[in-house]
Design a protein around this motif. Structure first.
Motif, short mmCIF file in Angstrom:
data_model
loop_
_atom_site.label_atom_id
_atom_site.label_comp_id
_atom_site.label_asym_id
_atom_site.label_seq_id
_atom_site.Cartn_x
_atom_site.Cartn_y
_atom_site.Cartn_z
N PRO A 50 -45.71 -0.06 59.27
CA PRO A 50 -46.68 0.96 59.67
C PRO A 50 -47.28 1.71 58.49
CG PRO A 50 -44.43 1.67 60.19
CD PRO A 50 -44.36 0.23 59.79
N THR A 51 -46.63 1.67 57.33
CA THR A 51 -47.15 2.44 56.18
C THR A 51 -47.87 1.54 55.16
OG1 THR A 51 -45.06 2.23 54.95
CG2 THR A 51 -45.26 4.11 56.45
N ALA A 52 -48.03 0.26 55.48
CA ALA A 52 -48.70 -0.67 54.56
C ALA A 52 -50.12 -0.18 54.28
CB ALA A 52 -48.72 -2.07 55.15
N GLY A 53 -50.50 -0.12 53.00
CA GLY A 53 -51.85 0.33 52.60
C GLY A 53 -52.05 1.82 52.75
N LYS A 54 -50.98 2.54 53.10
CA LYS A 54 -51.12 3.98 53.35
C LYS A 54 -50.26 4.83 52.42
CE LYS A 54 -51.99 3.43 58.30
NZ LYS A 54 -51.20 3.11 59.49
N SER A 55 -49.36 4.21 51.66
CA SER A 55 -48.47 5.04 50.84
C SER A 55 -47.77 4.22 49.77
CB SER A 55 -47.40 5.71 51.72
OG SER A 55 -46.41 4.77 52.07
N LEU A 56 -47.18 4.96 48.81
CA LEU A 56 -46.18 4.39 47.93
C LEU A 56 -44.82 4.73 48.53
CD1 LEU A 56 -47.44 5.71 44.46
CD2 LEU A 56 -47.69 3.38 45.37
N ARG A 57 -43.83 3.86 48.26
CA ARG A 57 -42.46 4.20 48.67
C ARG A 57 -41.61 4.26 47.40
NH1 ARG A 57 -40.13 0.25 52.47
NH2 ARG A 57 -41.35 -1.30 51.32
N ILE A 58 -41.08 5.43 47.16
CA ILE A 58 -40.33 5.67 45.92
C ILE A 58 -38.92 6.12 46.25
CG2 ILE A 58 -40.22 7.06 43.82
CD1 ILE A 58 -43.22 7.01 43.72
N GLY A 59 -37.96 5.34 45.78
CA GLY A 59 -36.56 5.66 46.05
C GLY A 59 -35.88 6.21 44.81
N ILE A 60 -35.28 7.38 44.95
CA ILE A 60 -34.45 7.91 43.86
C ILE A 60 -33.08 8.15 44.47
CG2 ILE A 60 -34.25 9.65 42.05
CD1 ILE A 60 -37.11 10.31 42.25
N MET A 61 -32.18 7.24 44.18
CA MET A 61 -30.88 7.34 44.87
C MET A 61 -29.76 6.74 44.03
SD MET A 61 -31.61 4.54 47.89
CE MET A 61 -33.27 3.88 47.84
#
Lengths: 384, 384
Positions: A345-356
């Motif tokens: 659902p978020t394709a082309g709509k956001s970056l996904r950034i994980g800090i974990m």
């Protein structure tokens, strides 16, 4: 020989800073643990390692349940195990859907002949307990599936009290904590969760391939009395015997992977030494610091309500004119940092950034914010 | 916190010489490969590693088939994958049974709703092609399951020509090569095998947890046109897309384990460098040497016909008066060597001794023969 031996080309490969929604980089002691001695499947050292893992799983899920163990497979094998052991063909599974992993649960359940009910909210929000109760009351399903953290949308679901709601209607509560466990508070027993699974390659900073699962006493009863067959590989009744969950069996079920057993043990050991509270606090603090740094950049959050935002994975919206894939590519090529574009659902709509996991530090947050600032400046410049 | 963090006790543990029917010790370069960089699931380095693994699998199975990949699970996951993808509920599986693994295949098939036919020979022998043909002709099953090497009985099955026999009656041939591959000649294409799986922790000297599988063109057709559903985790149609088997997809299916991907690649690289012919020759030579050393001891073979004996696992009978478990314990405690007692049909009737992979050397054969001689002398003495 009709098929000649292939030639394997060795290529230079420097491990990137892994700041996608997963996998995370390995903790140094976890990497070391991978090379520990191979054990024979019936020796005391192996049994001790399994016992340590079970104690660690009880701690990280916050459960007194004895039916805890790890599946020899990726997080998806944990998902399939939880569903197939608790919901039989023609029984009903309510799937609270807001991201891509709920779609996987749907696919798994359909294949098993389970009746599925999909209840959906917009992907950049989460469910209220009231609307979930209405669905459970309406359908009285055998079980409800919900993700705690969702790495495709960057949301965290409030689960406190949801177990009681489900149990009022005879429904079991199944929860995915793959991208939340260790980074965000989770209390299996206190929240009335009946089955939960997670994976090692996120906030536990371990290698994928071995997936902790836990079942409540209510779930255990269902498993012991169920009429339907499960896959041999994922049968919790057999696995509980291999893992000695009831203290009286060490049966052979399948050959576990010694490096993964050692690695998972070390992940759980590290988290036990740091303690959950301190790990949650560290993740929250790093996340707040990263968000502060982002305020100097023209970046917005995909998830409008701060309370719905997942600490371990941020979904970020860029100003018009930027291409998400270009930014991802720039960070990889220029900074050796992996971040991901949107998915489902978020394709082309956001970056996904994980800090974990081991990456949840001020230094990593700075490196990421600096790299993002550089990308936004450079990529704008080049398109002028 | 209601569940406090557990305390993990560190214990000294020197890796034993692993000479049971599996696992084997790791090759030194395989152990190193476990700590190679973690890759992101969609990067070029990961894709190259998967390509290398597929080329290596084609070589070690001796097949030109494109439908080759590795399952993220133990050897049992390979068994379940092969069966569930090729035989649907109410279809028929003929299980040629002579040991414990055939019983597992039976259990897996029953759970899937498959009609099973068990055809059994005495455990210390193997099947003639004529008797197998009679069964296939009689039942015309969808598929026949048979193990190449059987680690519970120490036998190796002649498979040359069996594919043609099966195909004459429209039957697919499914073969387990977990304990034979790399140690004993195997030719998937030449022998007409339709589906085969193996595991890494035997003659490949790798860690368990990732299991190569391969399917013939005939099997591929069945998989593409089948009417029945499979488990999501074991669905070859989806896995073939993740592994890019047809050269046009790199879809995400599940998160693979980087240490296991690197380790399997290294196992296959080592075998490609040594070559299959030389590895088979080395295993045969070590085995002959070990048997010669045994001639000086009062030990007999469980398998009377030398042609039926499996090179990688020997099943040995001790003189009356010895307790098999005592000998196993003595070797472990006194020599830090792991061997196994019998299992299933051979329980209480034999020792099971595996000399395979990196352990297939004169030095290991000597260490084992010396330890056995010591055990027989000491244990007899103590019971006088």
């Amino acid at each position: 020989m009709s098929i000649p031996p292939p030639n394997f080309v060795e290529r230079e490969f420097k491990e990137p800073l892994l700041c996608g929604p997963g996998p995370c980089n390995l903790g140094p002691s976890v990497r070391e643990a991978l090379t520990k001695p191979v054990f024979s499947p019936l020796c005391e050292q192996f049994f001790s390692a399994l016992d340590d893992i079970r104690a660690g799983i009880k701690y990280v899920f916050q459960t007194k349940s004895n039916l805890v163990l790890a599946i020899s497979g990726s997080g998806h094998s944990g998902m399939e195990t939880v569903i197939t052991n608790l919901v039989g063909p023609k029984e009903t599974l309510l799937i609270a859907t807001r991201g891509i992993w709920d779609e996987r649960a749907y696919d798994i359940a359909k294949r098993l002949g389970i009746k599925t009910i999909v209840y959906r909210v917009p992907y950049n929000t989460t469910f209220t307990l009231e609307e979930l109760e209405r669905q459970v009351e309406l359908y009285r399903p055998t079980a409800m599936f919900i993700t705690h953290g969702d790495s495709s949308t960057g949301t965290v679901q409030n689960l406190e009290g949801l177990g009681d709601i489900c149990h009022k209607y005879g429904t079991l509560l199944l929860v995915d904590t793959v991208v939340s466990l260790g980074g965000v508070p989770f209390f299996m027993d206190a929240w009335g969760v009946d089955a939960v699974y997670t994976s090692t390659q996120k906030a536990l900073s371990g290698p994928a391939g071995i997936s902790p699962v836990a079942f409540s006493a209510r779930a255990e009863q269902k498993i012991k009395n169920r009429k339907h067959e499960t896959s041999f590989y994922f049968d919790i009744n057999l696995l509980a015997q291999q893992w000695n969950c009831y203290g009286n069996t060490r049966s052979y079920h399948h050959t576990m992977s010694p490096p993964l057993v050692w690695a998972l043990r070390e992940c759980l050991r590290q988290l036990s030494i740091e303690t959950l509270e301190k790990s949650w606090e560290r993740h929250a603090k790093t996340s707040r610091y990263f968000y502060e740094r982002l305020q100097r950049l023209p970046i917005e959050f995909l998830v409008p309500n701060p309370e719905h935002r997942l600490t371990t994975v941020a979904t970020l919206v860029l100003p018009n004119g930027y291409n998400y894939n270009d930014v991802v590519k720039y960070l990889r090529e220029k900074h050796n940092i992996i971040i991901f574009p949107g998915l489902g659902p978020t394709a082309g709509k956001s970056l996904r950034i994980g800090i974990m996991g081991v990456n949840s530090t001020v230094a990593v947050a700075d490196a990421l914010a600096d790299a993002l600032a550089d990308a936004l400046q450079t990529l704008v410049k080049s398109s002028l």
